[in-house]
Enzyme design. Structure first.
Site, PDB file in Angstrom:
ATOM      1  N   ASP A  24      51.108 -71.349  45.402  1.00 43.13           N
ATOM      2  CA  ASP A  24      52.141 -70.893  46.610  1.00 43.13           C
ATOM      3  C   ASP A  24      51.696 -70.907  47.892  1.00 43.13           C
ATOM      4  O   ASP A  24      50.271 -71.267  47.674  1.00 43.13           O
ATOM      5  CB  ASP A  24      53.014 -69.595  46.287  1.00 43.13           C
ATOM      6  CG  ASP A  24      54.149 -69.405  46.980  1.00 43.13           C
ATOM      7  OD1 ASP A  24      54.510 -70.143  47.840  1.00 43.13           O
ATOM      8  OD2 ASP A  24      55.004 -68.393  46.514  1.00 43.13           O
TER       9      ASP A  24
HETATM   10  C1  BGC Z   1      57.222 -68.674  49.016  1.00 43.02           C
HETATM   11  C2  BGC Z   1      57.780 -69.978  48.143  1.00 43.02           C
HETATM   12  C3  BGC Z   1      58.046 -71.404  49.116  1.00 43.02           C
HETATM   13  C4  BGC Z   1      56.700 -71.632  50.001  1.00 43.02           C
HETATM   14  C5  BGC Z   1      57.130 -72.983  50.657  1.00 43.02           C
HETATM   15  C6  BGC Z   1      56.399 -69.459  50.108  1.00 43.02           C
HETATM   16  O1  BGC Z   1      56.177 -68.394  50.942  1.00 43.02           O
HETATM   17  O2  BGC Z   1      56.777 -67.893  48.132  1.00 43.02           O
HETATM   18  O3  BGC Z   1      58.912 -69.678  47.497  1.00 43.02           O
HETATM   19  O4  BGC Z   1      58.488 -72.248  48.275  1.00 43.02           O
HETATM   20  O5  BGC Z   1      56.633 -70.350  50.571  1.00 43.02           O
HETATM   21  O6  BGC Z   1      57.883 -72.781  51.709  1.00 43.02           O
END
Ligand code: BGC
Length: 741
Positions: free
Chosen positions: A276
Site C-alpha cells: 500500500d
Molecule cells: C489506500 C489504498 C489505495 C492507495 C493508492 C492508499 O492510501 O490505502 O487503498 O489504493 O492509497 O491510492
C-alpha cells in the site's frame, strides 16, 4: 453426441491451450529476466505517483527506475510516458498505469457498500465493466479495487469501500467485480487488472480508527477475513495489495506467513503483490523496522513485489542483494510477478492507449446502468401507511443537505468524477413531479452545518406540502480512508432538523445518503418512511426519484446491521451466542430505584441500547410483500462429503411486481469451537409478478459448513445444525438437519 462427451474434450483442449500459452509466457519472462541487470530488475519493482509529462519523471523512466505509475489519467500523457519506456530504455519494458477506480471512473456508481446492498452480482459486474471501459480509455490498465475487507465496525471510514460485514456476500460480489474489471481476457485493451485489497484484516482495526492495530486469531482470520481474498485469487484477480495494519504485531508488508505461506504456498497465487502507499516505509513508525533499509529487506523477504511510493526498494535493494542480505531469487520472483502482469495485460504487444478512441465517458448506456444500480442499492427500511410510493399529484417539500449535493452524492474515492455531470434528487423530483409541486428549503446547508437558521423556512415548506422528503446523510469526506467517526449518527444539526420537520404533522420520508451504516433510531422514530441509500454516485437523483415515485420498486437489502446506537459497534449478525444470551431485557428507564445488583437478569445486553441492531443484516422492504413457505430439504442428514438441497417457495403476495432476495442461513449447534448464531451460506435475487411463486433451490454442501481449529486445520464436524431460508438474518423458522459420520 451428448453434451458431456462434447464438453469434456473441449474443456481439456482449452486447458491444454491455456497451459501452453502460460508456458510460452513464462519462457518469455525467463528470457527477459536473464537479460536484465540488477538495477533494471529493481526498477520494475518501483511504483511512483505520476505528475504528468514532467522532465523529472521522464528522466526516471529513461534511467529505468520506474516499473509502474499511478495517478496519470490523461491518454496523451500516458502514451508519451509509455513511449519513453518503450523507445528509450535498453529493454523497452512497458510501464503499467494504475489508478484508484473504486466505484466508477467518470460515471460514478454507488459506493461499494451501496453496491453490496443490491445483493446482485450482475449489478456489481456491470458497474466494474463500465468503470474498466472508461478508465482504460484514459490509459489506466490497473485499478486498486475491489476492497475485500470485512468490516464490522461502522465507525471505520473505509467500511464505505467494501461489501460489508459478511464473508460470503463479500466473496460473491468481490468475484463479480473482478470479472467486471478483467473481462474474459485481460489482454483486451478495455480490460483492467483488478487488485484484491487490503491483504489482510484491515477492517478489524481496533475501535474503527483507521490504520489501527488488529488482533486476529488465525482461525478467525481464516474463517472471516481471508475467504473473500481466496475467492478473488481463485477468480484470477491479477494483483493483490497488502494492508497498512499489523496483525498480532506483524505489519502486513512484512508478514511472510500471510504473503508467502498462505497466498503463494496454500493458494498457489501467481499474481503481483503491491504494497500500500508507503506501507513498507511505515514499518518504521510501526516499530517493526529500524530504518528504511531493514524495511526493504523485510518486505521483499515477506513477499511484497512492488513498492508503492515507498522508495524502500529503489533506495536499498541493490546494496541488500550485493551484501547477501536479500537473495537474488527473491528479487527475481518479484520481477517475474511484475512482468507476468504486463504480459497478461498485453502491454508488450500493445502498450499504447488508442487516442482515436480515447475518453469514452458518460455513454447513455452507462448512465442508464448507473441509474438501475442506484435503484437496486437503496434499502426501504420503513414505510408506514404505504406513504411510498408518492401518490400522483402530491406536493412535496424537499428538505435536507443531500437533496442537491452534486459533489457529495458521489461519495469517497471518486477522484475522476465530474461534479457537473451529477444529477441530484432535487433536479429529478422537479422533473418527475413538476417544479410547481416541489418546494425546496434545505434547512441546513451541508451535513456538518450546525446552524438552525434555515429551520423555520424548512418547517414552513413542510407545512405547505402534502409529503415531506428529507435528504440527509454525510458529506463524501466524512467516510473513506482516514475518515473514521466515533459518533455515527447524523452530523451537524440534521437530527434536530428531522425532529423539527416532524412537527409539521405531514408524512415524513427520510432518505439517507451516507458512507457507512449509521445509528438512525431517533430519526427513524419520527419518520413515516425511511429509504437508506449510500452515496449513490452520478445518477443518485434519477435512481432515488424513480424509487420515491414508484417508477422503480426498492429491492436493496442491508449488507451490514444498522446499530441502534454508536456505542454498540462493532456489531454484526454472525456473533456468538454467549453463555448468557439476552433475555428479559430491562432498559435503563425501567430499573427501580436502588434496585439490586442482579435486578436486570444478568444476561448479555446494554442497559441503554438493549440487544441487537435496529435493523438486521439482510433486511429490506419492497412496495410489494413476499411470503416464504417452510423450506423443504432433500434429506435430513448428510455425510461430511455430502450435500442436501433446500427448496423454499416464495410468493409475491402484494399488488406490484418486485424483486426479493431469499437468504440461506445455517447454524452449527455445537462445535469444538463455538460457532456463530447464523452464517449466510447462499442467496438469490429474483423478480416476481403479483401472485407469482417461485421455488428457490440452494445446494448445501457439508464441506462448506466447516471451520478452522486452533491448529489451523479445517474441520467439518458431525452433529446438529439448523437452517433458515428467509428475507433477512432475523426472520424465519429454523429447520433441523444433521451431518453424520
Ligand atoms: C489506500 C489504498 C489505495 C492507495 C493508492 C492508499 O492510501 O490505502 O487503498 O489504493 O492509497 O491510492
Amino acid at each position: 453426441m451428448n453434451l458431456k462427451s462434447f464438453i469434456l474434450p473441449a474443456a481439456l483442449a482449452l486447458s491444454a491451450l491455456c497451459a501452453s500459452a502460460d508456458a510460452a509466457m513464462e519462457s518469455k519472462i525467463d528470457n527477459l529476466l536473464s537479460r536484465m541487470t540488477l538495477e533494471e530488475k529493481i526498477g520494475q519493482l518501483n511504483q511512483l505517483s505520476g505528475y504528468g509529462y514532467a522532465p523529472a519523471m521522464v528522466g526516471q523512466i529513461k534511467a529505468g527506475v520506474v516499473g509502474s505509475i499511478l495517478n496519470d489519467v490523461d491518454p496523451v500523457t500516458v502514451n508519451k510516458l509509455q513511449r519513453v519506456a518503450v523507445d528509450s530504455t535498453r529493454l523497452g519494458i512497458p510501464l503499467v498505469f494504475a489508478r484508484d477506480v473504486i466505484h466508477g471512473f467518470k460515471t460514478i456508481f454507488p459506493i461499494p457498500l451501496g453496491q453490496a446492498a443490491s445483493w446482485n452480482p450482475a449489478i456489481v459486474e456491470q458497474g466494474a465493466r463500465i468503470a474498466a471501459d472508461e478508465a482504460s480509455s484514459a490509459g489506466v490498465r490497473w485499478t486498486f479495487s475491489p476492497m475485500l475487507d470485512i468490516a464490522r465496525d461502522a465507525r471505520w471510514g473505509r467500511i464505505a469501500e467494501g461489501f460489508g460485514e459478511d464473508p460470503y456476500l463479500t466473496s460473491v460480489l468481490g468475484v463479480a467485480m473482478v470479472k467486471g474489471y478483467q473481462g474474459d481476457d485481460l489482454a483486451n485493451p478495455s480490460s483492467i487488472a483488478a487488485c484484491a485489497k487490503h491483504f489482510a484484516g484491515y477492517g478489524a482495526s481496533e475501535s474503527g480508527k483507521d490504520y489501527n492495530t488488529t488482533w486476529i486469531p488465525e482461525m478467525q482470520l481464516r474463517d472471516v477475513y481471508l475467504p473473500p481474498f481466496k475467492a478473488a485469487a481463485d477468480a484470477g484477480a491479477a494483483t493483490f495489495m497488502c494492508s497498512f495494519n499489523d496483525i498480532n504485531g506483524v505489519p502486513s508488508s512484512g508478514n511472510r506467513h500471510l504473503l508467502r505461506d498462505i497466498l503463494r504456498g496454500e493458494w498457489g497465487y501467481d499474481g503481483l503483490m503491491v504494497s500500500d502507499w508507503g506501507s513498507i516505509q511505515q514499518m518504521i513508525p510501526h516499530g517493526f523496522s529500524a530504518d528504511l533499509r531493514q524495511a526493504a529487506e523485510q518486505a521483499i523477504a515477506a513477499g511484497v513485489d512492488m513498492d508503492m511510493e515507498g522508495y524502500a526498494f529503489i533506495s536499498h535493494l541493490k546494496e541488500l542483494v550485493e551484501s547477501g542480505s536479500v537473495s537474488m531469487a527473491d528479487v527475481d520472483n518479484a520481477v517475474r510477478n511484475v512482468l507476468r502482469l504486463k504480459y497478461r495485460l498485453g502491454l508488450f504487444d500493445n502498450p499504447y492507449v488508442d487516442e482515436a478512441n480515447a475518453n469514452r465517458f458518460f455513454l447513455p448506456a452507462s448512465l442508464d446502468a448507473a441509474t438501475r444500480a442506484v435503484q437496486e442499492c437503496a434499502i426501504l427500511l420503513k414505510n408506514d401507511n404505504n406513504v411510498l410510493p408518492l401518490k400522483k399529484g402530491v406536493k412535496v417539500a424537499v428538505i435536507g443537505p443531500m437533496a442537491d449535493a452534486r459533489h457529495d452524492q458521489n461519495g469517497t474515492w471518486s477522484f475522476d468524477m465530474e461534479k457537473d455531470r451529477s444529477v441530484t434528487p432535487l433536479e429529478s423530483l422537479r422533473k418527475l413531479l413538476g417544479s410547481k409541486n416541489v418546494i425546496y428549503a434545505p434547512g441546513v446547508k451541508y451535513s456538518r452545518d450546525r446552524s438552525t437558521e434555515g429551520f423555520a423556512e424548512a418547517l414552513d415548506a413542510a407545512r405547505q406540502a402534502d409529503v415531506v422528503i428529507a435528504f440527509v446523510g454525510e458529506e463524501a469526506v466524512l467516510s473513506g480512508e482516514a475518515h473514521s467517526r466515533v459518533d455515527i449518527t447524523l452530523p451537524g444539526a440534521q437530527k434536530e432538523l428531522l425532529q423539527e420537520l416532524a412537527k409539521a404533522g405531514k408524512p415524513l420520508v427520510t432518505v439517507y445518503q451516507t458512507g457507512r451504516p449509521m445509528a438512525i433510531a431517533q430519526d427513524a422514530a419520527v419518520s413515516d418512511a425511511v429509504l437508506y441509500s449510500y452515496h449513490a454516485g452520478t445518477m443518485a437523483g434519477p435512481g432515488l426519484a424513480n424509487l420515491l415515485t414508484g417508477a422503480a420498486v426498492p429491492s436493496g437489502h442491508l449488507p451490514t446491521v444498522l446499530p441502534r446506537m454508536s456505542g454498540q459497534t462493532p456489531l454484526y449478525y454472525a456473533h456468538k451466542n454467549t453463555g448468557r444470551p439476552a433475555e428479559g431485557i430491562t432498559l435503563i428507564d425501567d430499573i427501580d430505584l436502588e434496585a439490586g445488583q442482579t435486578s436486570t437478569g444478568c444476561t448479555s445486553y446494554f442497559l441503554d441500547a438493549g440487544d441487537g441492531p435496529l435493523y438486521p443484516f439482510g433486511y429490506g422492504l419492497s412496495y410489494t410483500t413476499f411470503d416464504y413457505a417452510a423450506p423443504v430439504l432433500s434429506a435430513s442428514e448428510m455425510g461430511p462429503d455430502g450435500s442436501i438441497t433446500v427448496t423454499c417457495r416464495v410468493t409475491n403476495t402484494g399488488s406490484r411486481e418486485g424483486a426479493e432476495v431469499a437468504q440461506l442461513y445455517v447454524r452449527d449447534m455445537v462445535g469444538s469451537l463455538i460457532r456463530p448464531v447464523k452464517e449466510l451460506k447462499g442467496f438469490e435475487k429474483f423478480s416476481l409478478k403479483p401472485g407469482e411463486s417461485r421455488d428457490v433451490t440452494f445446494t448445501l454442501n457439508a464441506a462448506d459448513l466447516g471451520f478452522h481449529l486452533l491448529d489451523n486445520s479445517y474441520v467439518v464436524e458431525p452433529g446438529d445444525f439448523q437452517l433458515w431460508v428467509a428475507p433477512n438474518s432475523a426472520a424465519g423458522e429454523p429447520v433441523a438437519f444433521k451431518i453424520v459420520k
